[in-house]
Design a protein around this motif. Structure first.
Motif, PDB file in Angstrom:
ATOM      1  N   MET A   1     -64.790  20.073  19.474  1.00 47.29           N
ATOM      2  CA  MET A   1     -64.244  18.995  18.720  1.00 47.29           C
ATOM      3  C   MET A   1     -62.972  19.489  18.031  1.00 47.29           C
ATOM      4  O   MET A   1     -62.920  20.616  17.549  1.00 47.29           O
ATOM      5  N   LYS A   2     -61.969  18.634  17.985  1.00 48.62           N
ATOM      6  CA  LYS A   2     -60.703  18.993  17.379  1.00 48.62           C
ATOM      7  C   LYS A   2     -60.410  18.061  16.200  1.00 48.62           C
ATOM      8  O   LYS A   2     -60.482  16.840  16.336  1.00 48.62           O
ATOM      9  N   ILE A   3     -60.085  18.659  15.073  1.00 47.67           N
ATOM     10  CA  ILE A   3     -59.716  17.917  13.856  1.00 47.67           C
ATOM     11  C   ILE A   3     -58.304  18.336  13.478  1.00 47.67           C
ATOM     12  O   ILE A   3     -58.000  19.524  13.395  1.00 47.67           O
ATOM     13  N   ILE A   4     -57.447  17.338  13.249  1.00 45.62           N
ATOM     14  CA  ILE A   4     -56.054  17.612  12.900  1.00 45.62           C
ATOM     15  C   ILE A   4     -55.749  17.048  11.523  1.00 45.62           C
ATOM     16  O   ILE A   4     -56.020  15.883  11.243  1.00 45.62           O
ATOM     17  N   PHE A   5     -55.178  17.891  10.674  1.00 51.53           N
ATOM     18  CA  PHE A   5     -54.664  17.465   9.376  1.00 51.53           C
ATOM     19  C   PHE A   5     -53.158  17.259   9.547  1.00 51.53           C
ATOM     20  O   PHE A   5     -52.459  18.148  10.031  1.00 51.53           O
ATOM     21  N   PHE A   6     -52.671  16.104   9.150  1.00 49.41           N
ATOM     22  CA  PHE A   6     -51.291  15.697   9.407  1.00 49.41           C
ATOM     23  C   PHE A   6     -50.709  15.188   8.106  1.00 49.41           C
ATOM     24  O   PHE A   6     -51.271  14.290   7.483  1.00 49.41           O
ATOM     25  N   GLY A   7     -49.623  15.787   7.642  1.00 46.27           N
ATOM     26  CA  GLY A   7     -49.048  15.326   6.386  1.00 46.27           C
ATOM     27  C   GLY A   7     -47.801  16.074   5.989  1.00 46.27           C
ATOM     28  O   GLY A   7     -47.103  16.646   6.832  1.00 46.27           O
ATOM     29  N   ASP A   8     -47.559  16.097   4.676  1.00 49.79           N
ATOM     30  CA  ASP A   8     -46.341  16.689   4.122  1.00 49.79           C
ATOM     31  C   ASP A   8     -46.626  18.067   3.527  1.00 49.79           C
ATOM     32  O   ASP A   8     -47.488  18.785   4.005  1.00 49.79           O
ATOM     33  N   SER A   9     -45.908  18.425   2.464  1.00 44.88           N
ATOM     34  CA  SER A   9     -46.027  19.761   1.872  1.00 44.88           C
ATOM     35  C   SER A   9     -47.423  20.055   1.340  1.00 44.88           C
ATOM     36  O   SER A   9     -47.868  21.205   1.374  1.00 44.88           O
ATOM     37  N   ILE A  10     -48.126  19.047   0.864  1.00 46.07           N
ATOM     38  CA  ILE A  10     -49.475  19.267   0.350  1.00 46.07           C
ATOM     39  C   ILE A  10     -50.396  19.708   1.491  1.00 46.07           C
ATOM     40  O   ILE A  10     -51.276  20.537   1.311  1.00 46.07           O
TER      41      ILE A  10
END
Length: 75
Positions: free
Chosen positions: A1-10
């Motif tokens: 299973m693959k989980i991706i966190f996608f966002g900015d500097s935080i």
């Protein structure tokens, strides 16, 4: 299973972008550790795709290039 966190500097949080498995030193690292503790039986790949300085328009512009090819999984 693959989980991706996608966002900015935080999300980015000082990750080494040259190392695909580097989670940085922020919430992504802590969340990944907790998820792995809760689901030890799962074969998990957790990726940090945060980019410091990104704004909403930047995130939208790179969704198809940076996110979809990594094939996140839903459970």
């Amino acid at each position: 299973m693959k989980i991706i966190f996608f966002g900015d500097s935080i999300t980015d949080s000082n990750r080494n972008r040259a190392e695909v498995n580097d989670l940085g030193d922020g919430y992504v690292k802590f969340a990944a550790n907790k998820i792995k503790l809760l689901y030890p039986e799962k074969d998990l790949t957790i990726l940090n795709c945060g980019v410091s300085g990104d704004r909403t328009a930047d995130l939208l512009a790179r969704v198809e290039k940076d996110w979809f090819p990594k094939s996140p999984t839903s459970w």
